[in-house]
Design a protein around this motif. Structure first.
Motif, PDB file in Angstrom:
ATOM      1  N   LEU A 117       4.926  10.424  -6.330  1.00 22.14           N
ATOM      2  CA  LEU A 117       6.055  10.638  -7.118  1.00 22.14           C
ATOM      3  C   LEU A 117       5.922  11.252  -8.652  1.00 22.14           C
ATOM      4  CD1 LEU A 117       9.248  10.725  -7.074  1.00 22.14           C
ATOM      5  CD2 LEU A 117       9.165   8.195  -7.916  1.00 22.14           C
ATOM      6  N   CYS A 118       4.670  10.237  -9.228  1.00 27.74           N
ATOM      7  CA  CYS A 118       4.232  10.763 -10.547  1.00 27.74           C
ATOM      8  C   CYS A 118       3.674  12.073 -10.553  1.00 27.74           C
ATOM      9  CB  CYS A 118       3.249   9.645 -10.864  1.00 27.74           C
ATOM     10  SG  CYS A 118       4.136   7.979 -11.353  1.00 27.74           S
ATOM     11  N   LYS A 119       3.003  12.271  -9.415  1.00 34.32           N
ATOM     12  CA  LYS A 119       2.141  13.914  -9.468  1.00 34.32           C
ATOM     13  C   LYS A 119       3.317  14.912  -9.440  1.00 34.32           C
ATOM     14  CE  LYS A 119      -2.059  12.226  -7.311  1.00 34.32           C
ATOM     15  NZ  LYS A 119      -3.019  12.525  -6.035  1.00 34.32           N
ATOM     16  N   SER A 120       4.391  14.820  -8.584  1.00 33.61           N
ATOM     17  CA  SER A 120       5.516  15.642  -8.592  1.00 33.61           C
ATOM     18  C   SER A 120       6.254  15.923  -9.812  1.00 33.61           C
ATOM     19  CB  SER A 120       6.376  15.491  -7.462  1.00 33.61           C
ATOM     20  OG  SER A 120       7.297  14.319  -7.844  1.00 33.61           O
ATOM     21  N   VAL A 121       6.886  17.203  -9.945  1.00 36.33           N
ATOM     22  CA  VAL A 121       7.921  17.428 -10.857  1.00 36.33           C
ATOM     23  C   VAL A 121       8.968  16.856 -10.801  1.00 36.33           C
ATOM     24  CG1 VAL A 121       8.829  19.387 -11.940  1.00 36.33           C
ATOM     25  CG2 VAL A 121       6.894  19.893 -10.874  1.00 36.33           C
ATOM     26  N   LEU A 122       9.559  16.293  -9.569  1.00 34.88           N
ATOM     27  CA  LEU A 122      10.617  15.519  -9.310  1.00 34.88           C
ATOM     28  C   LEU A 122      10.646  14.048  -9.551  1.00 34.88           C
ATOM     29  CD1 LEU A 122      11.275  17.378  -6.083  1.00 34.88           C
ATOM     30  CD2 LEU A 122      12.246  17.951  -8.165  1.00 34.88           C
ATOM     31  N   GLU A 123       9.864  13.521 -10.529  1.00 33.08           N
ATOM     32  CA  GLU A 123       9.554  12.173 -10.638  1.00 33.08           C
ATOM     33  C   GLU A 123      11.045  11.346 -11.170  1.00 33.08           C
ATOM     34  OE1 GLU A 123       7.297  10.787 -14.299  1.00 33.08           O
ATOM     35  OE2 GLU A 123       6.362  12.647 -13.855  1.00 33.08           O
TER      36      GLU A 123
ATOM     37  N   ASN B 123      13.786  12.398 -10.177  1.00 34.27           N
ATOM     38  CA  ASN B 123      14.968  12.269  -9.063  1.00 34.27           C
ATOM     39  C   ASN B 123      14.299  11.861  -7.464  1.00 34.27           C
ATOM     40  OD1 ASN B 123      16.776  13.054  -7.205  1.00 34.27           O
ATOM     41  ND2 ASN B 123      17.372  14.990  -8.115  1.00 34.27           N
ATOM     42  N   ARG B 124      14.211  10.672  -7.498  1.00 28.79           N
ATOM     43  CA  ARG B 124      13.427  10.041  -6.172  1.00 28.79           C
ATOM     44  C   ARG B 124      14.102  10.776  -4.962  1.00 28.79           C
ATOM     45  NH1 ARG B 124      12.175   3.750  -7.060  1.00 28.79           N
ATOM     46  NH2 ARG B 124      10.902   4.118  -9.268  1.00 28.79           N
ATOM     47  N   SER B 125      15.406  10.758  -4.842  1.00 29.17           N
ATOM     48  CA  SER B 125      15.895  11.114  -3.570  1.00 29.17           C
ATOM     49  C   SER B 125      15.685  12.405  -3.171  1.00 29.17           C
ATOM     50  CB  SER B 125      17.572  10.922  -3.561  1.00 29.17           C
ATOM     51  OG  SER B 125      18.247  11.677  -4.691  1.00 29.17           O
ATOM     52  N   ARG B 126      15.634  13.358  -4.318  1.00 26.34           N
ATOM     53  CA  ARG B 126      15.342  14.939  -3.978  1.00 26.34           C
ATOM     54  C   ARG B 126      13.718  14.904  -3.658  1.00 26.34           C
ATOM     55  NH1 ARG B 126      17.256  18.102  -1.538  1.00 26.34           N
ATOM     56  NH2 ARG B 126      16.160  20.237  -1.612  1.00 26.34           N
ATOM     57  N   PHE B 127      12.864  14.137  -4.171  1.00 22.86           N
ATOM     58  CA  PHE B 127      11.560  14.197  -3.952  1.00 22.86           C
ATOM     59  C   PHE B 127      11.229  13.611  -2.322  1.00 22.86           C
ATOM     60  CE2 PHE B 127       7.846  11.320  -3.284  1.00 22.86           C
ATOM     61  CZ  PHE B 127       6.621  12.108  -3.657  1.00 22.86           C
ATOM     62  N   ILE B 128      11.931  12.627  -2.007  1.00 25.36           N
ATOM     63  CA  ILE B 128      11.923  12.045  -0.766  1.00 25.36           C
ATOM     64  C   ILE B 128      12.546  13.279   0.551  1.00 25.36           C
ATOM     65  CG2 ILE B 128      12.817  10.425   1.121  1.00 25.36           C
ATOM     66  CD1 ILE B 128      12.753   8.430  -1.349  1.00 25.36           C
TER      67      ILE B 128
ATOM     68  N   GLU C 244       0.781  -1.180  -0.048  1.00 26.23           N
ATOM     69  CA  GLU C 244       0.078   0.125  -0.098  1.00 26.23           C
ATOM     70  C   GLU C 244       1.015   1.546  -0.029  1.00 26.23           C
ATOM     71  OE1 GLU C 244      -2.568   0.186   3.342  1.00 26.23           O
ATOM     72  OE2 GLU C 244      -3.791  -1.764   2.844  1.00 26.23           O
ATOM     73  N   GLN C 245       2.037   1.235   0.842  1.00 27.86           N
ATOM     74  CA  GLN C 245       2.785   2.540   1.293  1.00 27.86           C
ATOM     75  C   GLN C 245       3.359   2.499  -0.432  1.00 27.86           C
ATOM     76  OE1 GLN C 245       5.056   1.106   4.158  1.00 27.86           O
ATOM     77  NE2 GLN C 245       3.804   2.349   5.864  1.00 27.86           N
ATOM     78  N   ASN C 246       3.868   1.607  -0.856  1.00 19.56           N
ATOM     79  CA  ASN C 246       4.742   1.773  -2.104  1.00 19.56           C
ATOM     80  C   ASN C 246       3.662   2.321  -3.407  1.00 19.56           C
ATOM     81  OD1 ASN C 246       7.079   1.297  -3.845  1.00 19.56           O
ATOM     82  ND2 ASN C 246       6.009  -0.496  -4.765  1.00 19.56           N
ATOM     83  N   ILE C 247       2.497   1.842  -3.361  1.00 18.91           N
ATOM     84  CA  ILE C 247       1.518   2.445  -4.391  1.00 18.91           C
ATOM     85  C   ILE C 247       1.347   3.922  -4.248  1.00 18.91           C
ATOM     86  CG2 ILE C 247      -1.072   2.485  -5.146  1.00 18.91           C
ATOM     87  CD1 ILE C 247      -0.757  -0.898  -4.626  1.00 18.91           C
ATOM     88  N   ARG C 248       1.122   4.114  -2.829  1.00 20.97           N
ATOM     89  CA  ARG C 248       0.971   5.562  -2.389  1.00 20.97           C
ATOM     90  C   ARG C 248       2.222   6.430  -2.867  1.00 20.97           C
ATOM     91  NH1 ARG C 248       0.291   8.586   2.833  1.00 20.97           N
ATOM     92  NH2 ARG C 248      -0.554  10.534   2.074  1.00 20.97           N
ATOM     93  N   PHE C 249       3.449   5.873  -2.743  1.00 20.82           N
ATOM     94  CA  PHE C 249       4.555   6.571  -2.901  1.00 20.82           C
ATOM     95  C   PHE C 249       4.898   6.620  -4.461  1.00 20.82           C
ATOM     96  CE2 PHE C 249       9.149   6.125  -4.136  1.00 20.82           C
ATOM     97  CZ  PHE C 249       9.492   7.342  -3.509  1.00 20.82           C
ATOM     98  N   LYS C 250       4.383   5.884  -5.317  1.00 26.13           N
ATOM     99  CA  LYS C 250       4.646   6.193  -6.524  1.00 26.13           C
ATOM    100  C   LYS C 250       3.678   7.014  -7.088  1.00 26.13           C
ATOM    101  CE  LYS C 250       6.937   1.675  -7.847  1.00 26.13           C
ATOM    102  NZ  LYS C 250       6.669   0.381  -8.502  1.00 26.13           N
ATOM    103  N   GLU C 251       2.466   7.236  -6.603  1.00 24.18           N
ATOM    104  CA  GLU C 251       1.425   8.121  -7.064  1.00 24.18           C
ATOM    105  C   GLU C 251       1.984   9.374  -6.613  1.00 24.18           C
ATOM    106  OE1 GLU C 251      -2.253   6.982  -5.057  1.00 24.18           O
ATOM    107  OE2 GLU C 251      -2.663   5.325  -6.461  1.00 24.18           O
TER     108      GLU C 251
END
Length: 96
Positions: free
Chosen positions: A38-44, A46-51, A29-36
């Motif tokens: 991440l896709c909504k953000s501009v930083l998709e 660059n995962r580390s910068r998003f986190i 569940e958390q992984n699905i939410r994280f990917k959603e």
């Protein structure tokens, strides 16, 4: 012969800043939410910068892309270039 040269003297690079690495695990569940998110953000890309921005509540921008607008802009550009070609073809006729 001096064999005690520093690495920074050879490469002329500034010394690295200290950084720390963390890892974590997510359930399904958390992984699905994280990917959603991440896709909504501009930083998709660059995962580390998003986190980091999410953890420290820094502001980040969400850009929604509408494919129909992209197609409209592409057609509008084609239309503009057709007028440009017409103007370029008419320019020598005007000169006469």
């Amino acid at each position: 012969m001096d064999t005690n040269r520093k690495l920074t003297d050879i490469t002329d690079k500034k010394p690295r800043t200290t950084s720390y690495k963390y890892s974590f695990r997510l359930n399904e569940e958390q992984n699905i939410r994280f990917k959603e998110l991440l896709c909504k953000s501009v930083l998709e890309h660059n995962r580390s910068r998003f986190i980091v921005k999410r953890i420290f509540s820094e502001e980040f921008v969400v850009v929604k892309r509408d494919p129909s607008k992209v197609q409209f802009v592409a057609r509008l550009n084609d239309f503009y270039f057709q007028f440009q070609k017409l103007a370029n073809n008419c320019a020598p006729v005007k000169a006469i």
